[in-house]
Design a protein around this motif. Structure first.
Motif, PDB file in Angstrom:
ATOM      1  N   TRP A 445       0.837  -1.196   0.000  1.00 25.37           N
ATOM      2  CA  TRP A 445       0.000   0.000   0.000  1.00 25.37           C
ATOM      3  C   TRP A 445       0.866   1.237   0.000  1.00 25.37           C
ATOM      4  O   TRP A 445       2.011   1.216   0.402  1.00 25.37           O
ATOM      5  N   ARG A 455      -4.470   9.960  -1.196  1.00 17.74           N
ATOM      6  CA  ARG A 455      -4.470   8.879  -2.186  1.00 17.74           C
ATOM      7  C   ARG A 455      -4.076   7.575  -1.510  1.00 17.74           C
ATOM      8  O   ARG A 455      -3.000   7.469  -0.918  1.00 17.74           O
ATOM      9  N   GLU A 457      -3.459   3.683  -2.293  1.00 15.92           N
ATOM     10  CA  GLU A 457      -3.206   2.762  -3.409  1.00 15.92           C
ATOM     11  C   GLU A 457      -2.845   1.392  -2.855  1.00 15.92           C
ATOM     12  O   GLU A 457      -2.005   1.283  -1.965  1.00 15.92           O
ATOM     13  N   CYS A 494      -5.831  -4.069  -8.313  1.00 13.68           N
ATOM     14  CA  CYS A 494      -4.998  -2.889  -8.070  1.00 13.68           C
ATOM     15  C   CYS A 494      -5.909  -1.666  -8.112  1.00 13.68           C
ATOM     16  O   CYS A 494      -6.430  -1.313  -9.181  1.00 13.68           O
ATOM     17  N   VAL A 496      -7.046   2.422  -6.616  1.00 11.92           N
ATOM     18  CA  VAL A 496      -6.610   3.721  -6.118  1.00 11.92           C
ATOM     19  C   VAL A 496      -7.842   4.500  -5.682  1.00 11.92           C
ATOM     20  O   VAL A 496      -8.806   4.636  -6.441  1.00 11.92           O
TER      21      VAL A 496
END
Length: 513
Positions: A445, A455, A457, A494, A496
């Motif tokens: 992460w 953000r 991710e 994956c 975001v």
């Protein structure tokens, strides 16, 4: 292949016969890609291979090195920056081509650039003053690498003339640059700063790789003398341990390294031993959790092992220093914007005016974009407070500033097993439980504070209801999703998310996630 003039036809045949053979296997292990290379023995070949993997920001989880007479083999278990196996065909092809040659790799082309090497005593604001002088002399900084260690600084800067857009050829201007930078480096009490300016064609032969050169510069600056003078150097049992012992019955010296794992660790150790003219004949590398253990059997170029206590201590100090040079902690700030004259000077001046120090820096430009990374600390040497970056946003409002917390939290440290734990009962509630959820489900992460929100991710094994659990947890903790990018490939997810609080402000990155 272009052959050196010193090789005769027989030697060329031997080189062709011993050209490295590369095998990349994604099927043997479920969590790592195996890279295997075997070839004829050649000093520096291992370093070239490790450099290729390091430049791609790959992590080496395990590995072993072995040699038998003129034959040499090494095997590495590698993952990408997200902890996943390598699946990008372009990356795999690049590794195959780069490792399957005798020719050394170069990280960049220096054509049309002038290099400046700086070493000396570090002090608050020094880097800002260096970039201000270059901006005042109409020099554009194209690339730069900066390391600081124990009150010392080493920089490799690649510049060009602002008006001509090419390397600086005016001897008078070069003298002025050298004079003014030397003055900055020698303002302190030690007065030991050094400046070297290199232009083509000498540049191609003197700097083949910026990180290699920084290691050499700090070695020449004797930064390893700052390490305690003991045979087994242990600064802190939780940080690093280096020892050098003799194995007379086998004719080797054994270098043992134990420290926190990080990317490019193997490169730093192998380069240091290689640069000290040692041959690495055998070795092993293993990581357990976030702890790395490396062991190397080394000899001098003439085949002898280390025979004196003083040399053992020196080798241990040098390896210890190499580990610590890139291990400086700080708040990682990525800075991406349209390039302009004086940009880096303005940024570093803003750091100085806000009481921030640059521990390390990577400055790069491509076409008309500047993409830079700074590791920032406060005056006490602690990682900078992310909230202090707000003033930088105001001073450089047209830019895109990103803050990454590089220190790995305990909930995201790598586990020794090759499997993923399942969440308890699938229940996620509360901000603390959000951290527990990530601990058990995510392989990697990143928290990034951007102008549009915090953000988040992550990449993890995909499963039914994954996104539902994540977004429900956001909602239960008063967090809103401003933007999101969700993608899956094979069995990996994956995603975001840009997360804000109820007031529309970026979520607090210091929360106990």
């Amino acid at each position: 292949m272009e052959w050196p003039a010193c090789l005769d036809e027989y030697e060329k045949l031997v080189v062709r016969m011993n050209t490295p053979r590369v095998l990349i296997d994604n099927a043997v292990y479920p969590t790592a890609t195996v890279v295997k290379v075997d070839s004829g023995q050649k000093h520096g070949l291992l370093l070239e291979a490790v450099q290729v993997l390091a430049d791609l920001n790959l992590s080496i989880q395990k590995g072993y090195i072995s040699s038998d007479g003129p034959w040499f083999m090494y095997v590495f278990h590698v993952t990408d920056q997200y902890g996943c196996k390598l699946t990008d065909d372009n990356v795999l092809s690049y590794i195959m081509q780069s490792l399957g040659t005798w020719e050394p790799t170069r990280s960049q082309s220096f054509e049309g650039l002038t290099a400046i090497e700086l070493t000396g005593s570090d002090r608050p604001g020094l880097l800002s003053e260096v970039f201000a002088v270059l901006a005042d002399l109409k020099c554009s900084v194209v690339n730069a690498r900066v390391w600081t260690q124990k009150g010392r600084i080493a920089c490799v800067l690649f510049i060009k003339d602002k008006s001509s857009g090419s390397q600086i050829e005016d001897a008078t201007k070069i003298d002025v640059i050298e004079c003014r930078l030397s003055h900055l480096l020698n303002l302190g009490e030690q007065n030991d700063g050094r400046v070297s300016i290199i232009s083509m064609p000498a540049l191609e032969g003197s700097i083949s790789h910026a990180d290699r050169r920084l290691h050499q510069m700090m070695f020449e600056d004797f930064d390893f003398d700052c390490v305690d003078d003991t045979e087994a150097i242990m600064m802190d049992t939780d940080v690093s341990y280096v020892s050098v012992q003799d194995c007379a019955e086998r004719g080797y010296s054994i270098v043992t390294v134990q420290c926190n794992d990080r990317r490019k660790l193997l490169f730093d150790v192998v380069f240091t031993l290689n640069d000290m003219d040692f041959v690495l004949s055998h070795g092993t590398l293993d990581t357990t959790g976030d702890w790395a253990h490396e062991e190397f059997y080394i000899r001098h170029m003439d085949g002898s092992f280390i025979s004196s206590e003083a040399e053992r201590q020196r080798v241990a100090r040098c390896v210890q220093a190499a580990i610590e040079r890139r291990g400086s902690e700080g708040l990682r700030l990525e800075f991406c914007t349209l390039d302009r004259s004086g940009l880096i000077s303005d940024v570093t001046r803003t750091f100085r005016e806000n009481g921030l120090l640059v521990a390390r820096a990577v400055v790069s430009t491509k076409d008309d974009m500047a993409c830079n990374v700074f590791y920032l600390t406060d005056m006490a040497g602690l990682p900078a407070d992310p909230r202090s970056i707000e003033s930088i946003w105001k001073r450089i409002s047209e830019s895109c500033l990103i803050i990454k917390k590089e220190m790995t939290p305990w909930v995201f440290r790598k586990v020794a097993s090759d499997s993923f734990e399942e969440p308890n009962n699938g229940v996620v509630a509360g901000l603390f439980h959000l951290g527990s959820f990530f601990k058990k489900n995510l392989s990697r992460w990143n928290l990034v504070t951007a102008l549009q929100g915090l953000r988040l991710e992550f990449c993890t094994l995909d499963r039914s209801g994954l996104l539902s659990d994540v977004t429900r947890t956001f909602q239960e903790n008063g967090l809103l999703v401003a933007r999101a990018v969700v993608s899956t490939k094979d069995d990996m997810a994956c995603n975001v998310f840009y997360v804000i609080d109820m007031a529309g402000l970026p979520a607090d990155p210091s929360s106990d996630l």
